[in-house]
Design an enzyme around this catalytic site. Structure first.
Site, PDB file in Angstrom:
ATOM      1  N   ASP A  26       0.798  -1.342   0.263  1.00 54.36           N
ATOM      2  CA  ASP A  26      -0.064   0.160   0.001  1.00 54.36           C
ATOM      3  C   ASP A  26       0.738   1.374  -0.694  1.00 54.36           C
ATOM      4  O   ASP A  26       1.913   0.994   0.425  1.00 54.36           O
ATOM      5  CB  ASP A  26      -1.178  -0.031   1.186  1.00 54.36           C
ATOM      6  N   ASN A  27       0.442   2.346  -0.905  1.00 51.02           N
ATOM      7  CA  ASN A  27       0.921   3.672  -0.848  1.00 51.02           C
ATOM      8  C   ASN A  27       0.724   4.868   0.551  1.00 51.02           C
ATOM      9  O   ASN A  27       0.868   5.758   0.256  1.00 51.02           O
ATOM     10  CB  ASN A  27       1.023   3.954  -2.036  1.00 51.02           C
ATOM     11  N   PHE A  62      -6.658  -4.419  -4.089  1.00 48.73           N
ATOM     12  CA  PHE A  62      -7.743  -3.451  -3.627  1.00 48.73           C
ATOM     13  C   PHE A  62      -7.307  -2.093  -4.515  1.00 48.73           C
ATOM     14  O   PHE A  62      -7.545  -1.393  -4.500  1.00 48.73           O
ATOM     15  CB  PHE A  62      -7.888  -2.864  -2.574  1.00 48.73           C
ATOM     16  N   SER A  77     -16.946  -2.815  -9.471  1.00 47.01           N
ATOM     17  CA  SER A  77     -18.097  -1.818  -8.095  1.00 47.01           C
ATOM     18  C   SER A  77     -19.637  -2.295  -9.545  1.00 47.01           C
ATOM     19  O   SER A  77     -18.874  -2.216 -10.912  1.00 47.01           O
ATOM     20  CB  SER A  77     -17.351  -0.595  -8.680  1.00 47.01           C
ATOM     21  N   TYR A  97     -13.728   7.669 -13.277  1.00 43.71           N
ATOM     22  CA  TYR A  97     -13.248   6.383 -12.040  1.00 43.71           C
ATOM     23  C   TYR A  97     -13.934   5.340 -12.389  1.00 43.71           C
ATOM     24  O   TYR A  97     -13.303   3.834 -12.674  1.00 43.71           O
ATOM     25  CB  TYR A  97     -14.061   6.519 -10.718  1.00 43.71           C
ATOM     26  N   LYS A 155     -12.911   1.150 -13.730  1.00 45.77           N
ATOM     27  CA  LYS A 155     -13.447  -0.536 -13.820  1.00 45.77           C
ATOM     28  C   LYS A 155     -14.600  -0.994 -14.748  1.00 45.77           C
ATOM     29  O   LYS A 155     -13.829  -2.165 -15.020  1.00 45.77           O
ATOM     30  CB  LYS A 155     -14.069  -0.728 -12.705  1.00 45.77           C
ATOM     31  N   PHE A 207     -21.515  -3.573  -4.527  1.00 45.02           N
ATOM     32  CA  PHE A 207     -22.369  -2.616  -4.024  1.00 45.02           C
ATOM     33  C   PHE A 207     -21.925  -1.765  -2.930  1.00 45.02           C
ATOM     34  O   PHE A 207     -20.201  -1.725  -3.227  1.00 45.02           O
ATOM     35  CB  PHE A 207     -23.895  -3.681  -3.740  1.00 45.02           C
ATOM     36  N   ASN A 220     -18.587   9.527   0.810  1.00 47.24           N
ATOM     37  CA  ASN A 220     -19.486   8.471   0.493  1.00 47.24           C
ATOM     38  C   ASN A 220     -20.244   8.881   1.588  1.00 47.24           C
ATOM     39  O   ASN A 220     -20.224   9.326   2.846  1.00 47.24           O
ATOM     40  CB  ASN A 220     -18.489   7.544   0.870  1.00 47.24           C
ATOM     41  N   VAL A 229     -28.454  16.219   1.773  1.00 46.87           N
ATOM     42  CA  VAL A 229     -28.749  15.090   1.189  1.00 46.87           C
ATOM     43  C   VAL A 229     -29.223  14.263  -0.031  1.00 46.87           C
ATOM     44  O   VAL A 229     -29.413  15.882  -0.694  1.00 46.87           O
ATOM     45  CB  VAL A 229     -30.198  14.131   1.911  1.00 46.87           C
ATOM     46  N   GLY A 279     -24.190  13.066 -11.333  1.00 53.88           N
ATOM     47  CA  GLY A 279     -23.563  11.775 -12.078  1.00 53.88           C
ATOM     48  C   GLY A 279     -24.613  10.649 -11.248  1.00 53.88           C
ATOM     49  O   GLY A 279     -23.953   9.305 -11.406  1.00 53.88           O
TER      50      GLY A 279
HETATM   51  C1  UD1 Z   1     -20.352   5.599  -5.253  1.00 54.78           C
HETATM   52  C2  UD1 Z   1     -19.496   5.160  -6.865  1.00 54.78           C
HETATM   53  C3  UD1 Z   1     -19.639   3.799  -6.903  1.00 54.78           C
HETATM   54  C4  UD1 Z   1     -17.884   3.720  -6.207  1.00 54.78           C
HETATM   55  C5  UD1 Z   1     -17.888   4.004  -4.237  1.00 54.78           C
HETATM   56  C6  UD1 Z   1     -17.029   4.183  -3.905  1.00 54.78           C
HETATM   57  C7  UD1 Z   1     -21.214   6.004  -8.660  1.00 54.78           C
HETATM   58  C8  UD1 Z   1     -22.921   6.296  -9.418  1.00 54.78           C
HETATM   59  N1  UD1 Z   1     -20.854   5.306  -7.978  1.00 54.78           N
HETATM   60  O1  UD1 Z   1     -21.060   5.010  -5.025  1.00 54.78           O
HETATM   61  O2  UD1 Z   1     -19.101   3.583  -8.520  1.00 54.78           O
HETATM   62  O3  UD1 Z   1     -17.726   2.665  -5.952  1.00 54.78           O
HETATM   63  O4  UD1 Z   1     -19.236   5.198  -4.857  1.00 54.78           O
HETATM   64  O5  UD1 Z   1     -16.364   5.736  -3.231  1.00 54.78           O
HETATM   65  O6  UD1 Z   1     -20.492   7.179  -8.910  1.00 54.78           O
HETATM   66  N2  UD1 Z   1     -24.823  10.743  -0.462  1.00 54.78           N
HETATM   67  C9  UD1 Z   1     -25.599  11.784  -0.165  1.00 54.78           C
HETATM   68  N3  UD1 Z   1     -24.990  12.799   0.628  1.00 54.78           N
HETATM   69  C10 UD1 Z   1     -23.621  12.572   1.418  1.00 54.78           C
HETATM   70  C11 UD1 Z   1     -22.830  11.812   0.396  1.00 54.78           C
HETATM   71  C12 UD1 Z   1     -23.836  10.506  -0.573  1.00 54.78           C
HETATM   72  O7  UD1 Z   1     -27.250  12.511   0.251  1.00 54.78           O
HETATM   73  O8  UD1 Z   1     -22.901  13.707   1.659  1.00 54.78           O
HETATM   74  C13 UD1 Z   1     -25.907   9.872  -1.170  1.00 54.78           C
HETATM   75  C14 UD1 Z   1     -25.515   9.411  -3.094  1.00 54.78           C
HETATM   76  O9  UD1 Z   1     -26.564  10.661  -3.407  1.00 54.78           O
HETATM   77  C15 UD1 Z   1     -25.948   8.245  -2.992  1.00 54.78           C
HETATM   78  C16 UD1 Z   1     -25.450   7.834  -1.756  1.00 54.78           C
HETATM   79  O10 UD1 Z   1     -25.656   8.623  -0.664  1.00 54.78           O
HETATM   80  O11 UD1 Z   1     -27.315   8.160  -3.045  1.00 54.78           O
HETATM   81  C17 UD1 Z   1     -24.382   6.377  -1.762  1.00 54.78           C
HETATM   82  O12 UD1 Z   1     -23.750   7.405  -1.965  1.00 54.78           O
HETATM   83  P1  UD1 Z   1     -21.929   7.018  -2.092  1.00 54.78           P
HETATM   84  O13 UD1 Z   1     -21.342   6.926  -0.468  1.00 54.78           O
HETATM   85  O14 UD1 Z   1     -20.753   8.361  -2.641  1.00 54.78           O
HETATM   86  O15 UD1 Z   1     -21.898   5.803  -2.556  1.00 54.78           O
HETATM   87  P2  UD1 Z   1     -21.923   6.360  -4.293  1.00 54.78           P
HETATM   88  O16 UD1 Z   1     -22.273   7.039  -5.012  1.00 54.78           O
HETATM   89  O17 UD1 Z   1     -23.428   4.966  -4.349  1.00 54.78           O
END
Ligand code: UD1
Length: 344
Positions: free
Chosen positions: A32-33, A82, A126, A151, A155, A180, A201, A219, A299
């Site tokens: 890992d870096n 990973f 993913s 990104y 994948k 997922f 995330n 949200v 996106g």
């Molecule tokens: C995203 C990527 C996915 C990637 C993953 C890893 C897309 C469509 N998907 O997943 O490919 O493997 O990140 O980082 O780009 N949300 C909020 N507020 C926040 C953060 C998130 O409402 O502050 C919502 C988002 O709109 C989404 C859900 O929470 O509906 C999950 O978001 P997140 O955890 O970022 O994951 P993905 O977008 O599903």
């Protein structure tokens, strides 16, 4: 017991997988870096398993250092790859960084495998490859949709590179795992998700808001075509996810794979909305998460959840942890982090 190389092994999913591998008696070498993780993760792994894995601070993009590492650990039987960058927004701003980090590292590892007589390769992919699927739940046969970010493209292209490489060299075997949305932490609260900087995330943002590190959660959208208007995802416990990697590695080492490349969805089969996650988190942990509804994030997919039956039936693996326990584990980890930073 077999020696396994885990690239990105101090990262979120990587560290939980190292724990499960060591619990099953595998010997682990981490490369890992530390670009999005911390060396202290090794302490957490050691606390849980009693074993400190071998660690090499190497960037997989560095071919020469990787070659040397393979010479040093010359009896690796399988690789779980990973190591990659994963922030969708950042990838739009810095596409070449993402193509270099995610694809050059993959090419290096694949190129070095036959030189060092390694056959078995597990790849972190993913559900992003499906884009917005036409049919839910989504199976592995669903078409790959045009990528919405560099990104996501890494994948898709990464999977293609693996398939082409194996088609040309049938001595390789690979299992591609399409994750997922992994959430939660190890039940010991010794390791968990700790992104550098502001989390992208959902879950780390929720826990950091609950503990007071962030003012409020945004949200992203409540006008989607879903029951409560917020996006739906398949949130899977990270330890459940980690265990699938152990199953995959054993399958390859024991030559149980049905073809040289197999692809599996790793999800629970259940879709939950952002607001359901938020409400359940508040309820099971008895804490408030200040939040506001803002506009949609560019996106974002409206809804996606897995049909995990192929992994359930063929790998004999099923996600078992409840979302309640998983959200409790995420909160316990955040609290443990806060305790640690107070002690410092
Ligand atoms: C995203 C990527 C996915 C990637 C993953 C890893 C897309 C469509 N998907 O997943 O490919 O493997 O990140 O980082 O780009 N949300 C909020 N507020 C926040 C953060 C998130 O409402 O502050 C919502 C988002 O709109 C989404 C859900 O929470 O509906 C999950 O978001 P997140 O955890 O970022 O994951 P993905 O977008 O599903």
């Amino acid at each position: 017991m077999a020696k396994i190389l885990v690239t990105g092994g101090t990262g979120y999913i990587g560290s939980h997988t190292v724990v499960e591998l060591q619990n099953e008696g595998f010997e682990v070498v981490i490369v890992d870096n530390l670009s999005n993780s911390n060396i202290e993760v090794l302490n957490g792994i050691e606390k849980i398993t009693g074993i400190r894995p071998a660690f090499e601070n190497i960037d997989c993009v560095d071919y020469v250092s990787m070659d040397r590492m393979f010479e040093k650990y010359n009896d690796i039987q399988a690789i779980i790859h990973f190591a990659a960058s994963k922030a969708v927004g950042e990838s739009v701003e810095k596409p070449l960084l993402y193509y270099r980090n995610n694809l050059v590292s993959l090419i290096n590892v694949l190129q070095l495998m036959p030189i060092h007589k390694i056959k078995n390769f597990v790849f972190s992919s993913s559900c992003t490859v499906y884009g917005q699927p036409d049919i839910l739940p989504v199976t592995e046969n669903a078409p790959v949709k045009p990528a919405l970010s560099p990104y996501a493209n890494t994948k898709q292209v990464g999977e293609e590179i693996i398939r082409d490489t194996i088609y040309a060299n049938p001595c390789y075997k690979s299992i591609i795992l399409r994750y997922f949305n992994p959430i939660g932490a190890h039940p010991s609260a010794e390791i968990g998700e700790l992104p550098n900087g502001v989390p992208n995330n959902l879950l780390p943002f929720v826990t950091q808001t609950a503990i007071g590190l962030r003012k409020q959660l945004q949200v992203f959208g409540d006008d989607y075509n879903t029951p409560d208007g917020s996006c739906i995802r398949d949130y899977i416990n990270v330890v459940d996810l980690a265990k699938a990697h152990v199953v995959a590695v054993k399958r390859l080492i024991d030559n149980q794979n049905a073809s040289n490349v197999e692809t599996f969805n790793l999800g629970t089969g259940r879709g939950l909305s952002v607001l359901e996650i938020l409400n359940t988190f508040e309820k099971v942990n008895g804490v408030k998460v200040p939040h506001i509804i803002v506009g949609r994030r560019e996106g974002d997919i409206e809804k996606v959840w897995a049909d995990p039956s192929y992994a359930n039936n063929v790998l004999g693996w099923t996600a078992t942890e409840s979302v309640e326990d998983t959200l409790e584990s995420a909160w316990a980890w955040e609290q443990n982090l806060a305790k640690r930073s107070k002690q410092e």
